[in-house]
Design a protein around this motif. Structure first.
Motif, PDB file in Angstrom:
ATOM      1  N   ASP A 115       0.808  -1.221   0.000  1.00  0.00           N
ATOM      2  CA  ASP A 115       0.000   0.000   0.000  1.00  0.00           C
ATOM      3  C   ASP A 115       0.843   1.273   0.000  1.00  0.00           C
ATOM      4  OD1 ASP A 115      -2.276  -1.529   0.009  1.00  0.00           O
ATOM      5  OD2 ASP A 115      -2.575  -1.377   2.184  1.00  0.00           O
ATOM      6  N   ASP A 116       2.073   1.189   0.498  1.00  0.00           N
ATOM      7  CA  ASP A 116       2.878   2.394   0.655  1.00  0.00           C
ATOM      8  C   ASP A 116       4.276   2.277   0.035  1.00  0.00           C
ATOM      9  OD1 ASP A 116       3.861   0.526   2.397  1.00  0.00           O
ATOM     10  OD2 ASP A 116       3.983   1.881   4.117  1.00  0.00           O
ATOM     11  N   ARG A 117       4.430   1.363  -0.925  1.00  0.00           N
ATOM     12  CA  ARG A 117       5.723   1.175  -1.606  1.00  0.00           C
ATOM     13  C   ARG A 117       5.472   0.784  -3.045  1.00  0.00           C
ATOM     14  NH1 ARG A 117       7.991  -3.504   0.299  1.00  0.00           N
ATOM     15  NH2 ARG A 117       9.676  -3.222  -1.141  1.00  0.00           N
ATOM     16  N   CYS A 118       6.394   1.157  -3.905  1.00  0.00           N
ATOM     17  CA  CYS A 118       6.308   0.721  -5.297  1.00  0.00           C
ATOM     18  C   CYS A 118       7.704   0.734  -5.915  1.00  0.00           C
ATOM     19  CB  CYS A 118       5.353   1.604  -6.096  1.00  0.00           C
ATOM     20  SG  CYS A 118       5.859   3.330  -6.266  1.00  0.00           S
ATOM     21  N   ARG A 119       7.799   0.071  -7.030  1.00  0.00           N
ATOM     22  CA  ARG A 119       9.038   0.057  -7.810  1.00  0.00           C
ATOM     23  C   ARG A 119       8.722   0.749  -9.129  1.00  0.00           C
ATOM     24  NH1 ARG A 119      13.681  -2.549  -7.714  1.00  0.00           N
ATOM     25  NH2 ARG A 119      14.783  -3.071  -9.621  1.00  0.00           N
ATOM     26  N   VAL A 120       9.540   1.734  -9.482  1.00  0.00           N
ATOM     27  CA  VAL A 120       9.371   2.453 -10.740  1.00  0.00           C
ATOM     28  C   VAL A 120      10.532   2.077 -11.652  1.00  0.00           C
ATOM     29  CG1 VAL A 120       9.200   4.702 -11.861  1.00  0.00           C
ATOM     30  CG2 VAL A 120       8.225   4.363  -9.577  1.00  0.00           C
ATOM     31  N   THR A 121      10.193   1.603 -12.832  1.00  0.00           N
ATOM     32  CA  THR A 121      11.195   1.314 -13.860  1.00  0.00           C
ATOM     33  C   THR A 121      11.023   2.349 -14.958  1.00  0.00           C
ATOM     34  OG1 THR A 121      11.131  -1.048 -13.344  1.00  0.00           O
ATOM     35  CG2 THR A 121      12.091  -0.409 -15.469  1.00  0.00           C
ATOM     36  N   PHE A 122      12.094   3.049 -15.237  1.00  0.00           N
ATOM     37  CA  PHE A 122      12.095   4.126 -16.221  1.00  0.00           C
ATOM     38  C   PHE A 122      12.921   3.680 -17.416  1.00  0.00           C
ATOM     39  CE2 PHE A 122      14.441   8.178 -17.422  1.00  0.00           C
ATOM     40  CZ  PHE A 122      13.426   8.686 -18.213  1.00  0.00           C
ATOM     41  N   VAL A 123      12.308   3.689 -18.586  1.00  0.00           N
ATOM     42  CA  VAL A 123      13.026   3.399 -19.831  1.00  0.00           C
ATOM     43  C   VAL A 123      12.946   4.659 -20.678  1.00  0.00           C
ATOM     44  CG1 VAL A 123      13.161   1.973 -21.897  1.00  0.00           C
ATOM     45  CG2 VAL A 123      12.464   0.945 -19.718  1.00  0.00           C
TER      46      VAL A 123
END
Length: 176
Positions: A115-123
Motif C-alpha cells: 500500500d505504501d511502496r512501489c518500484r518504478v522502472t524508467f526506460v
C-alpha cells in the motif's frame, strides 16, 4: 611513415536511439507516484516545484513545460500511454532544439509493492541528430545517463519527502 599519425575522419555511427533503463523503489503508493508523473495532474512533480505546465491539446494529449532551471527553453510532452497507478509514457521534445538531442520517449512502469511502496522502472529512448561519431555518442550517453539517474532521484525524493527536498538537492548538487 608520416601517414601513420594522420587523423582520419571520425567514423559516423548508425542513426539508432540510445535506450537507458533505471529502476528504483519508492516509499509511497503507486497512485501517489503516478500523480507526480501525470502532466495533467495538479500534483505533477514539476507543477509542485513551481514550474509552469499548460495543456496544449487534448487529442493527442500534449503539455508544454516551462522549467525554471532552463528559462530559455520549453518542453513539449505528448502522452503516449497512461494507465493510472501503473504506467505513464510520453514523447518529450525540447523547443528550440539544444545540442544533438532531437527528443525522447520516457516510459515509466510502476509496480505496487504494498500500500505504501512501489518500484518504478524508467526506460528512456533518446533520439539524436543523424551522423554522430564515437566521441559525440559517448558524450550523449554520459549526459543522458546522468539525467536519468538525477530524474529518478528527484522523483524518489519528492514522493517520499516533498518538493522542498528536491529544491534542497538541487541547491546542494547545483544540479538540473
Amino acid at each position: 611513415m608520416f601517414g601513420l599519425f594522420k587523423r582520419g575522419k571520425p567514423e559516423l555511427l548508425p542513426d539508432e536511439p540510445i535506450e537507458l533503463k533505471v529502476a528504483i523503489e519508492i516509499e509511497n503508493s503507486a497512485d501517489a507516484v503516478y500523480a507526480l508523473l501525470d502532466w495533467g495532474d495538479e500534483r505533477n512533480q514539476m507543477r509542485a516545484r513551481g514550474n509552469i505546465v499548460r495543456r496544449e491539446s487534448e487529442q493527442p494529449e500534449v503539455y508544454r513545460l516551462w522549467y525554471d532551471r532552463a528559462p530559455e527553453l520549453n518542453f513539449l510532452m505528448t502522452v503516449t500511454d497512461a494507465v493510472p497507478g501503473r504506467h505513464y509514457a510520453f514523447l518529450a521534445n525540447i523547443v528550440p532544439l539544444v545540442g544533438l538531442r532531437i527528443g525522447s520517449h520516457e516510459n515509466y512502469m510502476i509496480q505496487p509493492l504494498g500500500d505504501d511502496r512501489c518500484r518504478v522502472t524508467f526506460v528512456n529512448t533518446v533520439h539524436h541528430q543523424p551522423g554522430l561519431n564515437q566521441a559525440q555518442l559517448a558524450q550523449e550517453i554520459s549526459m543522458s545517463t546522468m539525467a536519468a539517474a538525477t530524474g529518478m532521484t528527484k522523483l524518489k525524493l519528492q514522493a517520499e519527502r516533498g518538493a522542498e527536498a528536491v529544491a534542497e538537492f538541487e541547491r546542494e548538487t547545483d544540479c538540473c
